[in-house]
Each structure stands twice: as structure tokens, then as C-alpha cells.
Motif scaffolding. Structure first.
Motif, PDB file in Angstrom:
ATOM      1  N   TYR A   5      40.218  25.666   7.609  1.00 23.83           N
ATOM      2  CA  TYR A   5      41.653  25.791   7.410  1.00 23.83           C
ATOM      3  C   TYR A   5      42.444  24.766   8.212  1.00 23.83           C
ATOM      4  O   TYR A   5      43.654  24.642   8.024  1.00 23.83           O
ATOM      5  N   LEU A   6      41.803  24.051   9.103  1.00 25.34           N
ATOM      6  CA  LEU A   6      42.496  23.010   9.872  1.00 25.34           C
ATOM      7  C   LEU A   6      42.419  21.653   9.180  1.00 25.34           C
ATOM      8  O   LEU A   6      42.996  20.687   9.661  1.00 25.34           O
ATOM      9  N   LYS A   7      41.708  21.585   8.060  1.00 28.06           N
ATOM     10  CA  LYS A   7      41.677  20.344   7.293  1.00 28.06           C
ATOM     11  C   LYS A   7      43.051  20.109   6.651  1.00 28.06           C
ATOM     12  O   LYS A   7      43.710  21.063   6.233  1.00 28.06           O
ATOM     13  N   PRO A   8      43.486  18.852   6.569  1.00 33.52           N
ATOM     14  CA  PRO A   8      44.825  18.571   6.007  1.00 33.52           C
ATOM     15  C   PRO A   8      45.054  19.180   4.634  1.00 33.52           C
ATOM     16  O   PRO A   8      46.111  19.744   4.366  1.00 33.52           O
ATOM     17  N   VAL A   9      44.062  19.104   3.745  1.00 35.42           N
ATOM     18  CA  VAL A   9      44.245  19.613   2.393  1.00 35.42           C
ATOM     19  C   VAL A   9      44.414  21.136   2.395  1.00 35.42           C
ATOM     20  O   VAL A   9      45.058  21.702   1.504  1.00 35.42           O
ATOM     21  N   GLU A  10      43.844  21.817   3.401  1.00 34.78           N
ATOM     22  CA  GLU A  10      43.972  23.268   3.497  1.00 34.78           C
ATOM     23  C   GLU A  10      45.259  23.687   4.197  1.00 34.78           C
ATOM     24  O   GLU A  10      45.688  24.833   4.079  1.00 34.78           O
ATOM     25  N   LEU A  11      45.872  22.773   4.925  1.00 35.47           N
ATOM     26  CA  LEU A  11      47.088  23.098   5.676  1.00 35.47           C
ATOM     27  C   LEU A  11      48.370  22.886   4.882  1.00 35.47           C
ATOM     28  O   LEU A  11      49.408  23.458   5.230  1.00 35.47           O
ATOM     29  N   ILE A  12      48.311  22.096   3.817  1.00 33.93           N
ATOM     30  CA  ILE A  12      49.545  21.696   3.137  1.00 33.93           C
ATOM     31  C   ILE A  12      50.303  22.897   2.573  1.00 33.93           C
ATOM     32  O   ILE A  12      51.516  23.030   2.777  1.00 33.93           O
ATOM     33  N   ILE A  13      49.626  23.792   1.865  1.00 30.47           N
ATOM     34  CA  ILE A  13      50.320  24.942   1.270  1.00 30.47           C
ATOM     35  C   ILE A  13      50.806  25.926   2.336  1.00 30.47           C
ATOM     36  O   ILE A  13      51.970  26.352   2.294  1.00 30.47           O
ATOM     37  N   PRO A  14      49.975  26.322   3.331  1.00 34.62           N
ATOM     38  CA  PRO A  14      50.514  27.168   4.410  1.00 34.62           C
ATOM     39  C   PRO A  14      51.671  26.520   5.164  1.00 34.62           C
ATOM     40  O   PRO A  14      52.626  27.201   5.549  1.00 34.62           O
ATOM     41  N   LEU A  15      51.621  25.192   5.362  1.00 24.84           N
ATOM     42  CA  LEU A  15      52.730  24.500   6.025  1.00 24.84           C
ATOM     43  C   LEU A  15      53.970  24.467   5.134  1.00 24.84           C
ATOM     44  O   LEU A  15      55.099  24.519   5.633  1.00 24.84           O
ATOM     45  N   GLY A  16      53.763  24.399   3.816  1.00 25.11           N
ATOM     46  CA  GLY A  16      54.896  24.463   2.903  1.00 25.11           C
ATOM     47  C   GLY A  16      55.641  25.764   3.037  1.00 25.11           C
ATOM     48  O   GLY A  16      56.886  25.807   3.024  1.00 25.11           O
ATOM     49  N   ALA A 105      52.423  26.474  -6.099  1.00 28.54           N
ATOM     50  CA  ALA A 105      51.634  26.467  -4.864  1.00 28.54           C
ATOM     51  C   ALA A 105      50.808  27.738  -4.722  1.00 28.54           C
ATOM     52  O   ALA A 105      49.625  27.695  -4.363  1.00 28.54           O
ATOM     53  N   GLY A 106      51.428  28.892  -5.002  1.00 30.66           N
ATOM     54  CA  GLY A 106      50.697  30.154  -4.908  1.00 30.66           C
ATOM     55  C   GLY A 106      49.544  30.212  -5.896  1.00 30.66           C
ATOM     56  O   GLY A 106      48.427  30.635  -5.561  1.00 30.66           O
ATOM     57  N   TYR A 107      49.810  29.782  -7.129  1.00 32.34           N
ATOM     58  CA  TYR A 107      48.763  29.769  -8.158  1.00 32.34           C
ATOM     59  C   TYR A 107      47.632  28.821  -7.771  1.00 32.34           C
ATOM     60  O   TYR A 107      46.441  29.154  -7.893  1.00 32.34           O
ATOM     61  N   SER A 108      48.003  27.632  -7.291  1.00 31.60           N
ATOM     62  CA  SER A 108      46.999  26.632  -6.937  1.00 31.60           C
ATOM     63  C   SER A 108      46.115  27.106  -5.796  1.00 31.60           C
ATOM     64  O   SER A 108      44.902  26.851  -5.790  1.00 31.60           O
ATOM     65  N   ALA A 116      38.022  36.212  -1.413  1.00 30.33           N
ATOM     66  CA  ALA A 116      38.301  36.660  -0.052  1.00 30.33           C
ATOM     67  C   ALA A 116      39.463  35.902   0.590  1.00 30.33           C
ATOM     68  O   ALA A 116      40.026  36.349   1.585  1.00 30.33           O
ATOM     69  N   LYS A 117      39.842  34.762   0.020  1.00 31.91           N
ATOM     70  CA  LYS A 117      40.902  33.939   0.607  1.00 31.91           C
ATOM     71  C   LYS A 117      42.199  33.994  -0.205  1.00 31.91           C
ATOM     72  O   LYS A 117      43.083  33.163  -0.020  1.00 31.91           O
ATOM     73  N   ALA A 118      42.313  34.994  -1.086  1.00 30.94           N
ATOM     74  CA  ALA A 118      43.471  35.061  -1.984  1.00 30.94           C
ATOM     75  C   ALA A 118      44.804  35.141  -1.237  1.00 30.94           C
ATOM     76  O   ALA A 118      45.820  34.647  -1.723  1.00 30.94           O
ATOM     77  N   PHE A 119      44.805  35.745  -0.057  1.00 33.01           N
ATOM     78  CA  PHE A 119      46.039  35.908   0.718  1.00 33.01           C
ATOM     79  C   PHE A 119      46.143  34.928   1.876  1.00 33.01           C
ATOM     80  O   PHE A 119      47.110  34.974   2.647  1.00 33.01           O
ATOM     81  N   ASP A 120      45.186  34.030   2.001  1.00 33.54           N
ATOM     82  CA  ASP A 120      45.111  33.219   3.215  1.00 33.54           C
ATOM     83  C   ASP A 120      46.118  32.089   3.287  1.00 33.54           C
ATOM     84  O   ASP A 120      46.167  31.364   4.282  1.00 33.54           O
ATOM     85  N   PHE A 121      46.964  31.926   2.263  1.00 29.42           N
ATOM     86  CA  PHE A 121      48.071  30.979   2.396  1.00 29.42           C
ATOM     87  C   PHE A 121      49.108  31.502   3.397  1.00 29.42           C
ATOM     88  O   PHE A 121      50.012  30.781   3.791  1.00 29.42           O
ATOM     89  N   MET A 122      48.928  32.758   3.846  1.00 31.83           N
ATOM     90  CA  MET A 122      49.854  33.364   4.809  1.00 31.83           C
ATOM     91  C   MET A 122      49.310  33.371   6.235  1.00 31.83           C
ATOM     92  O   MET A 122      49.968  33.897   7.131  1.00 31.83           O
ATOM     93  N   TRP A 123      48.133  32.785   6.464  1.00 34.49           N
ATOM     94  CA  TRP A 123      47.548  32.920   7.798  1.00 34.49           C
ATOM     95  C   TRP A 123      48.399  32.247   8.869  1.00 34.49           C
ATOM     96  O   TRP A 123      48.564  32.785   9.979  1.00 34.49           O
ATOM     97  N   LEU A 124      48.974  31.099   8.554  1.00 31.23           N
ATOM     98  CA  LEU A 124      49.798  30.388   9.533  1.00 31.23           C
ATOM     99  C   LEU A 124      51.093  31.155   9.796  1.00 31.23           C
ATOM    100  O   LEU A 124      51.560  31.229  10.944  1.00 31.23           O
ATOM    101  N   LEU A 125      51.665  31.749   8.757  1.00 31.04           N
ATOM    102  CA  LEU A 125      52.839  32.605   8.921  1.00 31.04           C
ATOM    103  C   LEU A 125      52.523  33.753   9.877  1.00 31.04           C
ATOM    104  O   LEU A 125      53.332  34.090  10.754  1.00 31.04           O
TER     105      LEU A 125
END
Length: 446
Positions: A5-16, A105-108, A116-125
Motif C-alpha cells: 500500500y506504500l507503492k505510488p500506484v496504491e497510494l493515489i486513490i487513498p490520497l485522492g 476511483a471507487g469502481y477502479s 479482502a481489499k474492497a474497503f481499503d481505499f479508506m485505510w489512509l483516512l
């Protein structure tokens, strides 16, 4: 948290998403503020249209995407007759940009990660929300006598909101490890308890509604819902009985429902009286009067009918001192976009929850049902909150960015659930078989 999750491609949506949330957190304000959030949204848009074109094209097949576009287009139409056209133009375009980008973004996110990672766009939040709650002082509200806590946000309602949304991710992670890893379950349950504790300290009733809706969504989506329903009914009866019998329960209800103390509430009842909505009644009266003036077509997106504007729209797409606290999204929609806009709003919401209900019905995997239930509960909670906060007509609001990401994620989960239903039309698939089934794109195409 996995190092991936610290990879740039994995951070873009949570950072958005954090671009909207961070504007209200003091220790992030240097980087995340009302101006930079649009730059972050631009980066997210470029990423999606450059590297996730397949998801963008796939989303065009869904009626929900076009329904959002139609609603956004109507928000743009009143520019022609708006009292302050520059505000209506800027805010209607911002709404269209935010809603469609966050939807994609959510769909992507869901379509490029396993179940198991369906909600993980919220981990940074969730991380930011917990950090923001760990420091701060409780202050007494001069009007109500209640002590409120804002943490490092400066606003108790905002702290309550981010903690409520962080709870969605914590509930999800706790569910995934329940019965499999005791230490991880204890960790997530402890963090969820901590989030709820600070949420209660904030005295944010609307945010407590969000938490309650998500908890209900989680509960009804579980396999053993019917078996556990009697326990819930018994607990509800005990709570009602306790209210009438125990003074401590009455005091608790007074603090978190009436948002007051027993002493202040008694004094107010001797005068004009006090109710659950006393802190919004005067605001709602003004908003109702102006909503009635909105008529069929409205006075213009972002406009307060009858108020002149002498300022300018800055880089934050904010009208500065123009306008007022509206206190209710639905009345604001009527005022700004009229009965036509309100009708489109109702059809859009009905479509989202019809999609949610059909997804719950068709899902064969419990983990999909739980994701749908939690997302549906979160959206229902945010809409309940919008009765008290007019974030629907504020495209740059934290609630707006969060809300529009959820239907996109929900679409992804439902698409994946229906693929499994086609493969297993008459059976309930084992939970463990599909939790880590790989990326949704790899499971086939609809």
C-alpha cells in the motif's frame, strides 16, 4: 498494513480521498487545504484516464454513471438564470468533476484488488482520523452545557464524521479476521472501540447516525442474521426499559440525542422548550422559506436567493463570505435547482439503493454481501447526515468526496458478486473460497 500500500500506484486513490478529508485536519493543512485538493483531484483524474482506461470505459455501461451525469448537467443548467452565474458555473462544474472522478476511483479500486481489499481505499483516512482524535481538549458548549471534543480538527462534527468513516474500514477488517486471527481481531476491535469512544466525545449526532447505519448494514448482511435477530430485539427492549427506569440512561440519551445536559434542558423547557432539533430549527426555517422560492427550476447552483455577491471565486472554488449555513441538503437542493433538481436527486438516490438491494439479493459470497451492506449503510448514514449538513451542494466538502467514491466501489463489488452468481446460480459459495480470489479483472468479464 501490507507494504504494497506504500507503492505510488496504491497510494493515489487513498490520497485522492485524503485530499478532501485533510482540509479539516490541522496537522495536514499545509499539504491538504481547500486549494490543493483540486490539484490532487486533477492528479487522480489523470491517473484514472491514463492508467485505468479500462475501468472508465466499463463504467460507461452502467445506468448509474449516466444518472449522475444527468443530475450534474441539470445543476449546470440554472447558470442561465442564476442570480450569481459565476458561482453557479464554478460550483456546478466542480460537482460534475468530483462526482464522476470519485465514482470512477471507487469502481477502479475494487476492480483492481481482491475481495479482502474492497474497503481499503479508506485505510489512509482511518489512520489520519485516529491520529487526529488522540490529542485535544474537551470544551463546554455555552449554549447546551455539553462538553464536546474536536481533537486536532477544530470542529467536533468534522471529527465525528472522519471517525465514523474510519469505523467502516475498521469494521471491515475486524470482520475479515474474525475467527481466524485473534490478535488481529483484538487489534481492529480495540481501534474500533477507540474510534467510537472519541466519536461519543465529539457529541456529533449526525456522525453517530452514520456509525449506526453502517453497523446495521454489517449486521443484516451476515449469514446468521436471522439467528441473531432475537438477541437484537431483546437488547432493544432492555434499552427502552432502562430509559424509563434508570436515570443514568436518561442522562446518556439527553447528552447524545438532545446534545445537552439535564440542567440546561430543564431550564429550556421552562421557557420556550427544547427538542432534538433545537440547534437546527432556526436555520431550517430560513432554508425552508428560500426553498419554497426556488420554484420549479431553482435560483442557481451554489446561490442564496436574494443575496448579492460582491467578491470573487478564488483558487479554492469558494465564494468566501457569500451565502449562509443552510443546515439541510434537501432544502438547499430545492432552493438551488428547484423541483426538477430535487426530483432527479430522489431518482438518483432511489437508483443507488435499488442497486444495493439487488446486489444483496444476488450475492452468493458472504464477503460480498458484507461489503455491500457496509457500503450501503455508509451511504445511508451520509444521507441521514445531509439532513443536518448541506454538503450535497458543496462539491469540495469532505462528505461529498467520500460519498461519491462509495457508489463506484459498490458497483465493482456487485459486478463481481453477479459473476459468481452466474457461475453458481443455485448455491451459496463458501466464504473462504473467494476472499482472496485475486483481482476482479482476472475473474472474467461480465
Amino acid at each position: 498494513m501490507k507494504i504494497g500500500y506504500l507503492k505510488p500506484v496504491e497510494l493515489i486513490i487513498p490520497l485522492g480521498l485524503l485530499g478532501f478529508i485533510g482540509t479539516g485536519v490541522k496537522f495536514l493543512h499545509v499539504v491538504f487545504n481547500p486549494t490543493t485538493r483540486w490539484g490532487i483531484l486533477a492528479v487522480l483524474s489523470m491517473f484514472l484516464f491514463t492508467f485505468r482506461q479500462r475501468d472508465v470505459v466499463a463504467l460507461l455501461r452502467y445506468p448509474l454513471f449516466w444518472a449522475v451525469l444527468v443530475y450534474a448537467a441539470w445543476g449546470f443548467m440554472p447558470v442561465a438564470w442564476s442570480e450569481v452565474p459565476q458561482i453557479s458555473l464554478a460550483k456546478s462544474l466542480a460537482f460534475g468533476w468530483v462526482s464522476t472522478t470519485m465514482l470512477i476511483a471507487g469502481y477502479s479500486w475494487v476492480m483492481n484488488h481482491d475481495r479482502a481489499k474492497a474497503f481499503d481505499f479508506m485505510w489512509l483516512l482511518a489512520v489520519v482520523a485516529l491520529l487526529a482524535s488522540l490529542s485535544g481538549q474537551r470544551e463546554e458548549n455555552a449554549d447546551t452545557g455539553a462538553e464536546v471534543y474536536a481533537g486536532l480538527t477544530g470542529n467536533p462534527n468534522f471529527l465525528g464524521f472522519v471517525l465514523a468513516m474510519a469505523s467502516a474500514w475498521l469494521m471491515w477488517r475486524a470482520y475479515l479476521v474474525c475467527g481466524k486471527n485473534r490478535r488481529s481481531f483484538a487489534l481492529y476491535l480495540g481501534l474500533l472501540t477507540l474510534a467510537l469512544y472519541f466519536l461519543l466525545l465529539s457529541h456529533s449526532r449526525a456522525s453517530l447516525l452514520i456509525f449506526l447505519c453502517m453497523a446495521i448494514g454489517l449486521f443484516i448482511s451476515l449469514e446468521k442474521f436471522r439467528k441473531r435477530l432475537p438477541h437484537v430485539l431483546i437488547f432493544s427492549v432492555l434499552c427502552v426499559t432502562g430509559y424509563y427506569v434508570l436515570p443514568a440512561v436518561q442522562d446518556l440519551l439527553t447528552q447524545y440525542v438532545y446534545k445537552s445536559s439535564l440542567e440546561v434542558l430543564a431550564q429550556e423547557k421552562e421557557g420556550e422548550g427544547a427538542g432534538m432539533m433545537y440547534s437546527r430549527e432556526l436555520i431550517w426555517e430560513v432554508s425552508y422559506d428560500l426553498a419554497m422560492q426556488g420554484g420549479t427550476f431553482g435560483g442557481g447552483y451554489g446561490v442564496t436567493i436574494g443575496e448579492e455577491f460582491h467578491g470573487e471565486i478564488g483558487s479554492s472554488i469558494s465564494s468566501g463570505q457569500y451565502g449562509r449555513e443552510q443546515g439541510n441538503s434537501q432544502l438547499a437542493i430545492l432552493e438551488q435547482t428547484g423541483l426538477v433538481g430535487f426530483g432527479l436527486y430522489l431518482m438518483l438516490i432511489a437508483g443507488i439503493f435499488w442497486m444495493c438491494a439487488s446486489g444483496l439479493w444476488s450475492a452468493r459470497v458472504e464477503v460480498d454481501r458484507v461489503a455491500i451492506g457496509l457500503m450501503g449503510g455508509a451511504m445511508l448514514g451520509l444521507l441521514a447526515q445531509s439532513v443536518f449538513e448541506a454538503w450535497w451542494v458543496a462539491p469540495g466538502a469532505a462528505e461529498s468526496g467520500t460519498f461519491w467514491m462509495l457508489p463506484g466501489a459498490l458497483l465493482g463489488v456487485i459486478r463481481r458478486a453477479r459473476l459468481v452468481a452466474l457461475q453458481h446460480p443455485s448455491s451459496t459459495v463458501l466464504h473462504a473460497q473467494y476472499v482472496t480470489a485475486g483481482q476482479s479483472h482476472a475473474e472474467g468479464t461480465a
